[in-house]
Design an enzyme around this catalytic site. Structure first.
Site, mmCIF file in Angstrom:
data_model
loop_
_atom_site.group_PDB
_atom_site.id
_atom_site.type_symbol
_atom_site.label_atom_id
_atom_site.label_comp_id
_atom_site.label_asym_id
_atom_site.label_seq_id
_atom_site.Cartn_x
_atom_site.Cartn_y
_atom_site.Cartn_z
ATOM 1 C CB CYS A 1 -2.713 7.708 -9.298
ATOM 2 S SG CYS A 1 -2.875 9.027 -10.518
ATOM 3 C CB CYS B 1 -1.675 11.323 -8.634
ATOM 4 S SG CYS B 1 -3.142 10.697 -9.409
ATOM 5 C CG ASP B 2 0.998 9.642 -6.006
ATOM 6 O OD1 ASP B 2 0.632 10.791 -5.711
ATOM 7 O OD2 ASP B 2 0.369 8.617 -5.686
#
Ligand code: NAP
Length: 325
Positions: free
Chosen positions: A136, A139-140
């Protein structure tokens, strides 16, 4: 069995399909509960930007998910935050078992459990998940500002996530096993025009290595020449498709070779009263709008099914108003 545990419809999964089904079910006056084990919104929550959902030229996945959830909640939808452990079909009613041992009985069930990211299954992938391996970018990606990463895959997800990472990272490689991308043409154009992205054609990642600070390189193999080499990267973002979350699909349900459930045009499986929608259902394309459309179809079909079932059992039920639109 307490009457309150008996529903017209249980929806399992709170992505765009499940939430859209809930809206139509509530409008059809069905006693409905939606069960979701995590946060509502589904996979779209992880998308940085969505540009192809009707009515939104540009919206973040998180905002779109929030709007879907709020829309469903505006009908006072009952929601249970629990994992479903089993779906047992029955002739009189279907039974949905939850992780906390609660049991829901229902005339109809809509299964909307979507899919999970596919794994490369190479050495280091599992070991360094969260230490440089990610599924992701939204997200990261933040943790890789100014760093070098490799995106694996050639579909829409890989393309979108690479474009997102290219805004943050010093350099983004895309390793794709063929010499042509599967991604839509518009995304391909953007990738080829982005000077921060370099394509590694005919290339697969064979291993992921890490030092004390996390991932520091990957092993690559040329799929044409079989030549191997190492590439220094700080992160590996894997977008090679997904596996359908079909663990709850009852035995005997028709599925294709990829584990997607085959339904009729009403999204109904070969078990009457059990519907499958969204990414778990076999279909030509997997898009947010199609999951939502499946949710509409299944909920309207379920309303007719439940009404017929209740008529047979001497109860009454409202038919959906939305079929008249
Ligand atoms: P996908 O379209 O199935 O693409 C997967 C990619 O990974 C393909 O390029 C495939 O290569 C490659 N791949 C598969 N297994 C591999 C392996 N073991 N090693 C290396 N490469 C591998 O998956 P997706 O990109 O996640 O998209 C899933 C669905 O969601 C698609 O229908 C897509 O259109 C949709 N989607 C839409 C949007 C959007 O419209 N905004 C955004 C994201 C996803 P090959 O090409 O050689 O098979």
């Amino acid at each position: 069995m307490a009457q309150s545990d008996f529903y017209d419809l249980v929806i399992i999964g709170g992505g765009p399909g499940g939430l859209c089904a809930a809206i139509y079910a509530m409008r059809a006056a069905m006693k409905t509960v939606l069960v979701e084990k995590g946060v509502t919104g589904g996979q779209v929550t992880m998308s940085d930007e969505v540009e192809n959902y009707l009515g939104f030229t540009h919206v973040s996945g998180a905002e779109l998910s929030m709007r879907f959830t709020q829309h469903a909640q505006s009908y006072d939808l009952e929601m249970i935050s629990q994992e479903v452990t089993a779906l047992d079909p029955g002739l009189d009613y279907h039974t949905v078992k939850l992780a906390d041992a609660a049991v829901l009985k229902s005339h109809a069930v809509i299964l909307a459990t979507g899919g999970s990211p596919k794994k490369l299954n190479v050495p280091g992938e599992r070991e360094f998940y969260g230490k440089g391996v990610s599924y992701c970018a939204t997200c990261d990606g933040f943790f890789f500002r100014g760093k070098t990463v490799v995106v694996v895959g050639g579909g829409d997800s890989a393309a979108e996530e690479a474009l997102y990472l290219a805004k943050l990272c010093k350099k983004v490689y895309i390793a794709h096993r063929r010499d042509q991308l599967r991604a839509s043409k518009i995304l391909q154009q953007r990738i080829f025009n982005d000077c921060n992205i370099e394509m590694l054609w005919n290339t697969v990642v064979t291993e992921i290595k890490a030092g004390s600070d996390g991932v520091d390189r990957v092993g690559l193999k040329d799929t044409v020449t079989a030549k191997r080499r190492q590439l220094e990267v700080n992160g590996v973002f894997i977008f090679i498709g997904f596996n359908p979350n079909n663990e709850l699909v009852p035995a005997g349900t028709r599925m294709n070779a990829d584990g997607m459930v085959m339904t009729d045009h009403k999204c109904e499986t070969n078990t009457p009263g059990i519907y499958v929608i969204g990414d778990l259902r076999e279909k030509f394309a997997r898009q947010i709008v199609l999951s939502a459309a499946d949710g509409c179809t299944a909920a309207l079909a379920a309303a007719y099914y439940v009404d017929a079932k209740k008529s047979m059992q001497g109860e009454t039920c409202a038919l959906p108003m939305d079929t008249a639109e």
